[in-house]
Structure formats: structure tokens, C-alpha cells
Design an enzyme around this catalytic site. Structure first.
Site, PDB file in Angstrom:
ATOM      1  N   CYS A  80       0.849  -1.200   0.000  1.00 42.16           N
ATOM      2  CA  CYS A  80       0.000   0.000   0.000  1.00 42.16           C
ATOM      3  C   CYS A  80       0.888   1.256   0.000  1.00 42.16           C
ATOM      4  O   CYS A  80       0.778   2.113   0.875  1.00 42.16           O
ATOM      5  CB  CYS A  80      -0.904  -0.042   1.236  1.00 42.16           C
ATOM      6  SG  CYS A  80      -2.219   1.164   1.241  1.00 42.16           S
ATOM      7  N   CYS A 100      -7.705   6.429  -9.727  1.00 42.71           N
ATOM      8  CA  CYS A 100      -7.206   6.787  -8.402  1.00 42.71           C
ATOM      9  C   CYS A 100      -6.843   8.264  -8.351  1.00 42.71           C
ATOM     10  O   CYS A 100      -6.417   8.830  -9.363  1.00 42.71           O
ATOM     11  CB  CYS A 100      -5.942   5.962  -8.150  1.00 42.71           C
ATOM     12  SG  CYS A 100      -5.848   5.336  -6.497  1.00 42.71           S
TER      13      CYS A 100
END
Ligand code: FAD
Length: 405
Positions: free
Chosen positions: A162, A351
Site C-alpha cells: 500500500c 485513483c
């Protein structure tokens, strides 16, 4: 009544539950049951703003129970402990068990703090932003830092996936230190297992490395790629290549593994606790078991030659896989044999990365290469896009409109 059991109630589980409700008529012989330890939906992407006081936890969560009630979805606020797929049974905390006709696993992840000594929250060395409790602790530590500034390390450990959220936290750290007029007293480091800046675990985006290098130089941030951490001491982080980085405050993204319930359900998962599925998100062996979101096993589509890192599983594919799973269960119930398929890497990349003083839009027709279209567009004026996305997402889900894009 036959039971469709959904474990988890955030991005993937909540979407799957609402989509199933929409697809199966209310009077169907199927009861939809969601099991989750919390009755709140949490908009996880905004946790990056909690340590800087830009969001409180109450701003980014809402109670799911009124929606479940309205939609006739049975909700059990408990932790699932184990699944036996041979008897179609979920064991729940407190000794209860529940049988299912179909099961959806959307239990997210658990952080693997054992990757390096000193990383655990109880070691009180390294901060974290993955869950509300830890993000709140990071806020406290940040306030201490402002009063007594010193070097700051932000990044991700070996094996992490992440990195995007850690980049966002880094640029917000820079922005907030400047706003609080102490940036000149803080040496800021970025350490990452990625082989180059902006790899993001998806083998990069066109122009991404160049853009991130520019941001790092512009904001006076020192960076180390291909970084592997050997040891975390109270005031310094020692890398495997011998470099020592001092810190007063550090935030490191750890690797993720499957939730405890999945690690305990060995027939369904790989060694890390992730569910191995077909492109229909149906389990490779058990046809009545499906998985969505972070719980799904996704292998990197490229060879990792140096420090290990993983593939990011972001909100959009979590939402998409929740919808696919609902569609496929409804298809099977309606007697169809052909299931809808979409490999994780072929889901579009959508995103918004908050880069502190600005933001960057990432669009690609596929998350993984080969892609026919991929672009990173900076918005140098503000970071409103990320805020609008947050407001829209919370608005649509508060109203049970999970079918919206
Ligand atoms: C700090 C941070 C920032 C991020 N920023 C972005 C971003 O900007 N954009 C983006 O697209 N993505 C972002 N992501 C990723 C995004 O948050 C995830 O893709 C998304 O949360 C995955 O949804 P999920 O439903 O699979 O898992 P989760 O959201 O983790 O939900 C898991 C659910 O399972 C439940 N559960 C856990 N254990 C059990 C159990 N034993 N029994 C029953 N239920 C259980 C939990 O309570 C929860 O309801 C970010 C992630 C982090 C950590």
C-alpha cells in the site's frame, strides 16, 4: 430460508450485500446475512488526513444498520472465527455458528508487523495510519513533533503493497509541517521497497517516476528506493545495506496478510491468508464460496528482482469485485452457468493521489500492463478532487446506492 452469508461490511462486503439485495427479489427464498465486528462503514482512504487534523474519524464513518434494516439485510455484529467449506459453516465468536448456501469473503487484511523487529504498535517506535486507533496515535505523535521537531521517516517496509497511501501521507506531512512553520527543522526521508519512485506495485505509470522525483526535489525530501529494513531502534532505522537513518517520528506501511478468520480457514487460503479465486471471484475449489476486495489473492504480474513488495488492492477494484461477486451469485441462483469474469489486473485504474499542495489523477484502462491507455495528470492548484471523491463515496453509500459507479 437459504442463507447467503457475507463476511465483512466495508468497500467489498457492503457493495456485495447491497448489490445482491438489488439483484435478488426481496421475497426470494434467500436471506442475506452480513457478519462484521463493526456496524460502521469507514472511508479508509481519508485516514491519511487524520494525523494532521484534516479529518476526525467521525467525519469518515457512518452507521450501516439503518440501511441494512431498510433493505431487509440481516446483520450480525460479531467476528467470524473460522469457515469450514466442507460443511458450509461459519463459526462466529461466542460459540455460535451459521450455515450458508453461498459465502462471500470480504474480510480485508491484517497488518504483518512481524516483518521487522520494532514495528509493532506496542513497541512505541513506529506510527501507522491503517486503522483509526493507530491513525489517532499518529496525530498525537505529530503534535509532539511540531512542539519538538526532528528528523521524520515515512515509507513502507519490504513486502508492503500500500505504497500509494504512504506517499500521500508523506506529502501531507510536508504540507502540514510548512503550515505549522517547522519544516526547516525537519529532515524528511522517504524509504520504499519499490525499485523506482512511483512504481506503486503496478510497475509504474507513464511519467510517474519523473513526476515523483520532481515532487521530492521540490519539497526537499530525501528518498531511498529498493530499501529493506534490518532493524528499528528507538532513534534510528538501520537498512540492510548498513545505512542508518535517524528519526524522531516515523510512519511505515507494513505488509498485509489475510484476516485472522481466513488464516484459520486453511482450506480456502494461501500461506498469507488470501483467497485464491478464478477470474469470476469464485473460489478455485469451492464453487459456493466467493471473495472480493483485499481478501482476494493477487499475484504481481511482473518479476520482482530485488526487495519484495506487493500489488496494491485499492478501493475501486474492491468495489468492482464486490459487484461481480453479487452478479455471479445471482446468476447461479437464476440457473445460469456462465459467470461474469474480470481478472483483477484488467480492472481499470482510477485513483486520485493527494500530493499535499496538489493532487495527481491516475487513469488507466487496466491496472496491470499491458495497457492501451494510461495517464497521470497533476492538478497543481489544489486537492479538491480527492475531497469530492470522499464526499461522493460517503453520500452514495449512506443512501444505499452502492450500484452507482
Ligand atoms: C491508509 C489507507 C489509505 C488508502 N487510500 C486509498 C485511496 O486513496 N484510494 C483507494 O482506492 N484505495 C485506498 N486504500 C485502499 C482501500 O482502503 C481498500 O482497497 C479497501 O478498504 C478494501 O475494501 P475491503 O472491503 O476489501 O476491505 P476493508 O475495507 O478492510 O474491510 C474489511 C471488512 O471486513 C471486516 N472484518 C475483518 N475481520 C472480520 C472477521 N473476522 N469477521 C467478519 N468481518 C471481518 C472489517 O470489519 C471490515 O468491515 C487505502 C488503504 C489504506 C489503509
Amino acid at each position: 430460508m437459504k442463507n447467503i452469508v457475507i463476511l465483512g461490511s466495508n468497500f467489498a462486503g457492503y457493495t456485495a450485500a447491497l448489490q445482491l439485495r438489488k439483484k435478488l427479489k426481496r421475497k426470494s427464498e434467500y436471506q442475506i446475512t452480513v457478519i462484521s465486528p463493526t456496524h460502521d462503514f469507514l472511508y479508509v482512504p481519508s485516514l491519511i488526513w487524520v494525523p494532521f487534523g484534516r479529518r476526525k474519524i467521525e467525519d469518515i464513518r457512518f452507521d450501516l444498520r439503518p440501511i441494512f434494516n431498510k433493505k431487509g439485510i440481516h446483520f450480525i455484529q460479531k467476528m467470524a472465527e473460522q469457515i469450514d467449506p466442507d460443511t458450509n459453516t461459519v463459526y462466529i465468536e461466542g460459540g455460535e455458528k451459521i450455515n450458508y448456501e453461498y459465502l462471500v469473503i470480504a474480510t480485508g487484511v491484517k497488518m504483518n508487523f512481524n516483518i521487522v523487529d520494532g514495528l509493532k504498535p506496542e513497541d512505541h517506535k513506529i506510527n501507522n495510519i491503517v486503522i483509526p486507533k493507530l491513525a489517532m496515535k499518529t496525530l498525537e505523535k505529530f503534535e509532539e513533533l511540531v512542539k519538538d521537531p526532528g528528523p521524520v521517516i515515512v515509507g513502507a517496509t519490504q513486502g508492503a503493497s500500500c505504497m500509494g497511501a504512504a506517499y500521500e501521507y508523506l506529502f501531507n506531512m510536508d504540507k502540514e509541517l510548512r503550515r505549522r512553520k517547522v519544516r526547516d527543522k525537519v529532515k524528511l526521508y522517504w524509504i520504499t521497497p519499490e525499485p523506482y519512485l512511483g512504481n506503486f506495485g503496478i510497475d509504474g505509470m507513464p511519467g510517474g517516476e519523473k513526476m515523483l522525483k520532481l515532487f521530492m526535489k521540490m519539497y526537499n525530501i530525501e528518498w531511498i528506493t529498493d530499501a529493506s529494513i534490518e532493524k528499528i531502534e528507538t532513534d534510528k532505522i538501520i537498512l540492510k545495506d548498513g545505512r542508518e537513518l535517524p528519526y524522531k517520528m516515523a510512519m511505515l506501511m507494513p505488509p498485509f496478510e489475510g484476516a485472522d478468520v481466513m488464516k484459520a480457514s486453511t482450506k480456502l487460503v494461501d500461506a498469507k491468508g488470501f483467497v485464491e479465486t478464478k477470474p469470476s471471484y469464485q473460489h478455485i475449489t469451492y464453487d459456493n464460496v466467493f471473495a472480493a476486495g483485499l481478501a482476494v489473492q493477487v499475484k504481481p504480474p511482473f518479476e520482482i528482482k530485488s526487495t519484495p513488495f506487493g500489488v496494491p488492492k485499492t478501493g475501486f477494484p474492491s468495489d468492482v469485485t464486490g459487484k461481480i461477486v453479487a452478479k455471479n451469485i445471482a446468476r447461479i441462483i437464476n440457473g445460469k452457468t456462465k459467470l461474469y469474469e474480470k481478472e483483477w489486473g484488467k480492472i481499470p485504474a482510477l485513483c486520485i493521489m493527494d500530493a499535499g499542495h496538489k493532487e495527481v489523477y491516475l487513469f488507466a484502462n487496466h491496472l496491470f500492463k499491458p495497457r492501451q491507455f494510461a495517464i497521470m495528470l497533476p492538478n497543481i492548484f489544489n486537492d479538491f478532487g480527492k475531497i469530492l471523491l470522499e464526499k461522493y463515496f460517503i453520500w452514495k453509500n449512506k443512501r444505499g446506492l452502492a450500484w452507482l459507479p
